[in-house]
Design an enzyme around this catalytic site. Structure first.
Site, PDB file in Angstrom:
ATOM      1  N   LYS A  14       0.852  -1.201   0.000  1.00 21.03           N
ATOM      2  CA  LYS A  14       0.000   0.000   0.000  1.00 21.03           C
ATOM      3  C   LYS A  14       0.890   1.254   0.000  1.00 21.03           C
ATOM      4  CE  LYS A  14      -3.512  -2.839   2.094  1.00 21.03           C
ATOM      5  NZ  LYS A  14      -4.698  -2.953   2.931  1.00 21.03           N
ATOM      6  N   HIS A  99      -8.501  -2.750  -6.052  1.00 26.25           N
ATOM      7  CA  HIS A  99      -8.450  -2.932  -4.597  1.00 26.25           C
ATOM      8  C   HIS A  99      -9.575  -2.113  -3.961  1.00 26.25           C
ATOM      9  CE1 HIS A  99      -7.092  -2.852  -0.452  1.00 26.25           C
ATOM     10  NE2 HIS A  99      -6.334  -3.890  -0.747  1.00 26.25           N
ATOM     11  N   GLU A 101      -9.648  -0.313  -1.469  1.00 28.19           N
ATOM     12  CA  GLU A 101      -9.252   1.045  -1.059  1.00 28.19           C
ATOM     13  C   GLU A 101      -9.317   2.003  -2.249  1.00 28.19           C
ATOM     14  OE1 GLU A 101      -5.574  -0.117   0.791  1.00 28.19           O
ATOM     15  OE2 GLU A 101      -6.714  -1.059   2.412  1.00 28.19           O
ATOM     16  N   GLU A 169     -11.151 -10.170  -1.063  1.00 24.90           N
ATOM     17  CA  GLU A 169     -10.771  -9.428   0.136  1.00 24.90           C
ATOM     18  C   GLU A 169     -12.021  -8.790   0.745  1.00 24.90           C
ATOM     19  OE1 GLU A 169      -6.341  -8.178   0.047  1.00 24.90           O
ATOM     20  OE2 GLU A 169      -7.488  -6.631  -0.946  1.00 24.90           O
ATOM     21  N   GLY A 175      -7.086  -4.961   7.426  1.00 18.27           N
ATOM     22  CA  GLY A 175      -6.449  -4.134   8.444  1.00 18.27           C
ATOM     23  C   GLY A 175      -7.159  -4.105   9.781  1.00 18.27           C
ATOM     24  N   GLY A 235      -1.447  -7.575   3.399  1.00 21.00           N
ATOM     25  CA  GLY A 235      -1.126  -6.165   3.599  1.00 21.00           C
ATOM     26  C   GLY A 235      -0.093  -6.007   4.702  1.00 21.00           C
ATOM     27  N   GLY A 236      -0.568  -5.667   5.896  1.00 20.27           N
ATOM     28  CA  GLY A 236       0.306  -5.341   7.023  1.00 20.27           C
ATOM     29  C   GLY A 236       1.407  -6.358   7.269  1.00 20.27           C
TER      30      GLY A 236
HETATM   31  P1  13P Z   1      -4.213  -6.526   5.628  1.00 20.60           P
HETATM   32  O1  13P Z   1      -3.453  -7.822   5.427  1.00 20.60           O
HETATM   33  O2  13P Z   1      -3.376  -5.458   6.258  1.00 20.60           O
HETATM   34  O3  13P Z   1      -5.524  -6.765   6.284  1.00 20.60           O
HETATM   35  O4  13P Z   1      -4.533  -5.957   4.150  1.00 20.60           O
HETATM   36  C1  13P Z   1      -5.092  -6.806   3.204  1.00 20.60           C
HETATM   37  C2  13P Z   1      -5.086  -6.125   1.907  1.00 20.60           C
HETATM   38  O5  13P Z   1      -5.832  -5.182   1.683  1.00 20.60           O
HETATM   39  C3  13P Z   1      -4.149  -6.608   0.879  1.00 20.60           C
HETATM   40  O6  13P Z   1      -4.429  -6.058  -0.364  1.00 20.60           O
END
Ligand code: 13P
Length: 251
Positions: A14, A99, A101, A169, A175, A235-236
């Site tokens: 990200k 995505h 987001e 997702e 997150g 992600g994280g």
């Molecule tokens: P997290 O693993 O931080 O929940 O994020 C997932 C994500 O959006 C990967 O594209």
């Protein structure tokens, strides 16, 4: 997991990471070189600003790279945007499109996502097409209907069989530390697989379907063992080499 499909473990950094973060890629590369060969394709999608430098460290260790978004046009007057050929030029092999987001922050529709996927394919990149329901949609019992509708509209009409990847997702799991139940993941990934097969036949059977949303070392083994889960979009936990390596090793 479908054994004929090589799994994909993809890290999505990200909007995190300046050049200092490349040290983590060095640590991951060291671990991968020292251990048994991974049972998955290992992919990192850093901010585009880091792609070229990341590849210098990642490629010798067999780690591939990708972008996090691309413009639907291949070039033109679109200030601030990045095209799929630019990503490919920096050594990227994949690009995330749609995505949640970006759908939320930039109002991206599934039709636009399909155009971005088409640009990726035309540039030799593998698009990772993201779909997922909101918490309200799941509560309303609409999760499968929402995701299969997004899927139908986000894959280019004229997809002719170059590789694509789907990432499921759930928006509420990103997150948050929350994940769907194993049964919910089983049901959703089966629905995605059936939708792909109904539309594309054998080609749909070979598409990798990733799970994403709070995948961590502690839950990766259980999630990655589920049928039709062909890897993860992380992600994280992809920001730290130790966590990401633990997820890769969970396969
Ligand atoms: P997290 O693993 O931080 O929940 O994020 C997932 C994500 O959006 C990967 O594209």
């Amino acid at each position: 997991m479908t054994t004929a499909i090589t799994p994909l473990i993809a890290g999505n950094w990200k909007m995190n990471g300046t050049s200092v973060a490349l040290a983590e890629v060095g640590r991951l590369a060291e671990r991968l070189r020292a251990g048994a060969p991974p049972r998955a394709t290992v992919l990192i999608c850093p901010p585009a600003t880091l792609l070229a430098d990341l590849n210098r460290i990642a490629a010798p260790a067999g780690i591939v790279s990708g972008g996090q978004d691309c413009h639907p046009a291949l070039s033109g007057a679109h200030t601030g945007d990045i095209s799929a050929p630019m990503l490919a030029d920096l050594g990227a092999q994949y690009v995330i499109v749609g995505h949640s987001e970006r759908r939320a922050d930039h109002g991206e529709t599934s039709a636009l996502v399909a155009d971005k996927a088409r640009a990726a394919l035309a540039s030799g990149l593998v698009p990772i097409i993201c779909v997922g329901e909101t918490e309200a949609e799941r509560r309303a019992g609409q999760a499968v209907a929402v995701v299969t509708a997004q899927l139908a509209a986000s894959i280019p009409e004229d997809w002719a069989g170059h590789s694509i990847v789907i990432a499921y997702e759930p928006v509420w799991a990103i997150g948050t530390g929350l994940t769907p139940t194993t049964q919910d993941i089983i049901d959703m990934h089966r629905a995605v697989r059936m939708t792909l097969e109904a539309r594309f036949g054998a080609r749909g059977a070979g598409v990798r379907i990733l799970y994403g949303g709070s995948m961590k070392p502690a839950n990766a083994r259980e999630i990655l063992a589920i049928e039709h889960v062909n890897g993860g979009l992380v992600g994280g936990a992809s920001l730290l080499a130790s966590d990401f390596y633990a997820i890769i090793s969970a396969l």
